[in-house]
Scaffold this motif. Structure first.
Motif, mmCIF file in Angstrom:
data_model
loop_
_atom_site.group_PDB
_atom_site.id
_atom_site.type_symbol
_atom_site.label_atom_id
_atom_site.label_comp_id
_atom_site.label_asym_id
_atom_site.label_seq_id
_atom_site.Cartn_x
_atom_site.Cartn_y
_atom_site.Cartn_z
ATOM 1 N N PRO A 16 0.799 -1.238 0.000
ATOM 2 C CA PRO A 16 0.000 0.000 0.000
ATOM 3 C C PRO A 16 0.825 1.278 0.000
ATOM 4 O O PRO A 16 0.369 2.301 -0.526
ATOM 5 N N THR A 17 2.013 1.269 0.606
ATOM 6 C CA THR A 17 2.841 2.476 0.618
ATOM 7 C C THR A 17 4.139 2.303 -0.173
ATOM 8 O O THR A 17 4.990 3.194 -0.167
ATOM 9 N N LYS A 18 4.287 1.132 -0.841
ATOM 10 C CA LYS A 18 5.474 0.855 -1.658
ATOM 11 C C LYS A 18 6.764 1.011 -0.849
ATOM 12 O O LYS A 18 7.763 1.526 -1.341
ATOM 13 N N ARG A 19 6.742 0.524 0.397
ATOM 14 C CA ARG A 19 7.924 0.628 1.246
ATOM 15 C C ARG A 19 8.355 -0.758 1.713
ATOM 16 O O ARG A 19 7.533 -1.670 1.850
ATOM 17 N N THR A 20 9.651 -0.896 1.967
ATOM 18 C CA THR A 20 10.172 -2.069 2.654
ATOM 19 C C THR A 20 10.331 -1.707 4.125
ATOM 20 O O THR A 20 11.014 -0.732 4.463
ATOM 21 N N ILE A 21 9.696 -2.470 4.982
ATOM 22 C CA ILE A 21 9.615 -2.124 6.401
ATOM 23 C C ILE A 21 10.269 -3.218 7.238
ATOM 24 O O ILE A 21 10.043 -4.412 7.002
#
Length: 816
Positions: A204-209
């Motif tokens: 959803p936010t195109k991030r790697t967390i």
């Protein structure tokens, strides 16, 4: 000893890794002999007979060992999550933005309510939590047992009886019984430490967390008490911490379209995920022979937990904000603190022909809830930003006396068990600080601390009751092939009267390799004291996203009585099951059980009843202005649950080690048979006021997965232990009723989860393991635009796969 991996080890390792792709359920011991011994363990749950094992029991029983729990890879050492990983019939979903329910999670067995499963420690009843689940989806309105308050390192094994057992144990055992047997080894000890974290690609936010870092350390030690007399003392401690996770999406709402609100569009303003947790716990288990015929014993657990969890965001130009305090809006933070203690002391021994056990058990849970980064908008600029919103306490004292003996009837030996129980329960709530519920000088804004279930002096409760019960159970072989167990129990409650329940179960051995089994029983659950006496006042969001002032009223409150509330009755069930067990080969066993559970008068929290007519009615008849919605508990519904459980195990030698394959599957489908009519008092206030609406029906029927399946493969030799586990989480459905006929509904598709672990023993006493949960980084179905709260909550909490993504961990263990 220096570790060295030889070529002869690499070949079986490669083969086992290939086999591990089958996935798995970590229910096997490290070697085949240990697994066989596991199946032959004498069970102590569901029968007082002295010689029954899991395979020859009259009702289905799962046995989960300490090694199984370790290999479950539970985040932060959570017992509930480990049991969900291992048992397809048990569901333990994660909550988010649900107040104290984020911290005290609810377990479901066979898809029923969390308060319909009885939890025991060493066969003694465990008290429930004090916190009332008023903001959760799973277990709404319940006060479940806090499984995570029981140290996972304290456990020798867990016996899970998947059948009604009210005739043997009393209230709450409608879905079954979870009996936790504590470690009783008189020698040696163990130190275990692990560390893990989530690492995920969040679409959803195109991030790697990377977040949710978790550390866990436990230590335990045992010693003999008295030289050569069989006494022992075993104890340990645990420390575990878990950082918060956040899987919120970009905000497409921003409240009213004011310049300051619009600045927040496209940002991550919410937090959706796990709270931050700190846990400290300890346990003891011991016994000391007093003579050849009597042994003194005692055991207990203690846990302290502190949680920090987020609530919904308040926008800068929201009515719930004071801009001079929070010019950019704010997200209230809930702070929960729980102290949980359980202790038992008793004497067991033999007197004449009788084996007896006399014990006294005390349990207490104290839960305090506070807020920071909040405010009471009605106090304006004078509002504090931190509040104590209230304290909850539940205490339970249980005295038990049990006696068993062998009797000979008609030339056959039977086991006769007699017993009595006296129980005292007390539930109390205490008001928060005055600023948390104060009605300030600013009008037209929400009253009370934001995001709090505030307890005012008028809401406080102090309710108690006494319970007395007696039971009798007779079990034995009517013939060489037919074993029968019959039990009856009478209990008297001083607040609603008496109940008598019975159970008849049997196992017929057609051949030494194949047997049929079945059971018929009546069971009950007394309404909890919290469901009888709990009240609260809160300001929160309704289903349309509007802030409202609401109250939960006890059924004894004059306002609730004026709205049609009636005294609560106990839930009553009829349970039926039939199944078979088979061992067609020495190393293969399988069991299948089909069941039906009919429950009448289920206690539920009513729908939120609101409207201008309600507000006016309460103001004019009781002089209390501004109440926009109310709930109360009610026996609103009858249900019928049909299901089946399948378990199969296969063990075979492979390369110098042993491979264990396990498959298990659970299906549970609940239908609503009757819904109580809306009281005439509510009908007069508007047709939309119903006791049990769409959302409540959804919680009981299909918000939990109807089916779950687990496949496993585990290979082990003297050095290596390799585990693979594939779990299919069934579909779930979420229903919202936003009023005006707008009832968005979404079904979240079934998902597969792949777990794996590799453990290597460097020495016979020291091992290291690495593993992962949800290795494919799978997520539930994305929520639709009608449900995702303007993009802020892209995933729903009801999927058992969760929405945190992949979790990786490492563990080291030293035994001595």
């Amino acid at each position: 000893m220096k570790a060295k991996i030889s070529s002869t080890q690499i070949r079986p390792l490669s083969a086992a890794v290939a086999l591990l792709l089958c996935g798995g359920h970590a229910s096997a011991q490290q070697v085949a002999d240990a697994q066989a011994a596991n199946l032959d363990t004498i069970v102590v749950t569901g029968t007082r007979a002295r010689n029954r094992t899991a395979l020859d029991s009259t009702s289905p029983i799962d046995i989960v060992t300490a090694d199984d729990l370790k290999a479950a890879g539970a985040v932060n050492g959570e017992l509930g999550q480990a049991l969900q990983t291992l048992l397809p019939s048990l569901n333990f979903p994660r909550q988010s933005n649900a107040g104290g329910a984020d911290m005290v999670r609810s377990a479901q067995l066979r898809g029923l309510s969390p308060d319909q499963v009885l939890v025991l420690i060493n066969g003694k009843r465990v008290h429930t939590s004090a916190l009332v689940q008023t903001e959760s989806t799973t277990g709404l309105g319940t006060t479940p047992v806090d499984l995570n308050a029981i140290p996972i390192s304290a456990i020798k094994r867990v016996e899970v009886l998947r059948d009604g057992a009210g005739a043997q144990y009393g209230s709450d055992a409608i879905a079954g019984v979870v009996n936790i047997i504590l470690d009783d080894s008189p020698h040696g000890g163990e130190i275990t430490t692990s560390y893990g974290a989530y690492h995920t690609d969040f679409e959803p936010t195109k991030r790697t967390i990377t977040d949710g870092q978790s550390s866990f350390t436990s230590a335990k030690f045992g010693t003999e008490l008295g030289s050569g007399v069989g006494g022992f003392l075993r104890g340990g401690v645990e420390v575990n911490n878990h950082n918060a996770t956040n899987r919120a999406g970009f905000d497409n709402f921003a409240g009213d379209s004011t310049p300051d609100n619009l600045k927040l569009l496209g940002k991550v303003n919410y937090a959706a995920g796990d709270p931050k947790l700190e846990n400290y716990s300890g346990w003891l288990n011991g016994a000391l022979p007093l003579s050849d015929a009597a042994t003194l014993y005692a055991f207990g657990t203690y846990a302290h937990r502190h949680s920090t969890g987020d609530n919904f965001f308040r926008y800068p130009d929201d009515a719930a904000n004071v801009k001079s305090i929070y010019p950019d809006g704010y997200r209230p933070v809930g702070l929960g603190s729980s102290d949980d203690i359980q202790g038992t002391a008793g004497v067991r021994g033999r007197l004449g022909e009788w084996d007896y056990d006399a014990s006294l058990t005390y349990g207490d849970n104290d839960f305090d809830y506070r807020l920071r980064n909040s405010l009471n908008a009605s106090l304006g600029t004078a509002s504090p930003t931190s509040f104590d919103t209230g304290e909850y306490e539940f205490a339970q004292t249980v005295a038990n006396f049990d006696a068993t003996r062998g009797v000979n009837l008609g030339g056959r030996d039977y086991t006769l068990a007699l017993g009595a129980e006296a129980r005292h329960e007390n539930f109390q709530t205490h008001a928060g600080d005055p600023a948390s519920y104060a009605i300030g000088p600013v009008t037209g804004v929400p009253i009370g601390a934001q995001a709090g279930t505030n307890l005012t002096p008028a809401d406080t409760a102090d309710v108690s009751r006494n319970v007395q019960g007696v039971y009798a159970e007779l079990s034995g072989n009517l013939s060489d092939a037919l074993f029968v167990d019959a039990a009856v129990r009478y209990e008297h409650y001083d607040d609603f009267g008496s109940t008598t329940n019975g159970k008849l179960s049997a196992r017929y051995e057609i051949t030494p390799q194949f047997a049929l089994r079945g059971a018929v029983s009546t069971n009950f659950r007394a309404p909890s004291l919290s469901q009888i006496g709990f009240e609260s006042t809160s300001t929160g969001y309704d289903n349309n996203g509007n802030l409202i002032d609401s109250r939960i009223l006890s059924v004894n409150n004059p306002i609730a009585r004026a709205l049609g509330a009636k005294p609560l009755q106990p839930e009553k069930s009829h349970n039926y099951s039939i199944g078979f067990t088979a061992t067609p080969a020495e190393k293969f066993d399988v069991s299948l059980d089909i069941y039906k559970i009919d429950i009448d008068h289920r206690v539920v929290l009513s729908e939120q009843i609101g409207g201008d007519a309600l507000t006016e009615f309460i103001a004019s008849h009781f002089g209390i202005p501004g109440v926009q919605a109310v709930n109360f508990f009610t026996n609103a519904v009858d249900t019928s649950t049909k299901g089946a459980d399948l378990v199969a195990n296969y063990r075979l030698p492979l390369y110098e080690g042993t491979l264990t394959l396990t498959g298990s599957y659970s299906y549970a489908d609940t239908h609503i048979e009757r819904v109580a009519d809306t009281p005439a008092e509510l009908v007069a206030l508007g047709n939309d006021n119903v006791l049990f609406g769409l959302q409540s029906r959804n919680i009981l029927t299909n918000a939990a997965p109807r089916n779950r399946g687990i496949l496993s493969a585990r290979w082990a030799d003297s050095k290596w232990s390799l585990l693979g586990r594939a779990t299919r989480q069934g579909s779930t459905t979420r229903v919202f009723d936003f009023g005006g006929g707008f009832t968005p509904t979404q079904t979240y598709a079934a998902k597969w989860q792949l777990d794996a672990e590799v453990e290597y023993k460097f020495t016979p006493t020291f091992s290291v393991a690495v593993g992962g949960i949800n290795l494919t980084d799978n997520y539930p179905t994305r929520s639709s635009d009608d449900i995702n709260y303007f993009g802020n909550l892209p995933y729903d909490i009801i999927s058992p796969i969760g929405f945190n993504g992949a979790y990786y961990y490492a563990r080291a263990r030293l035994t001595f």
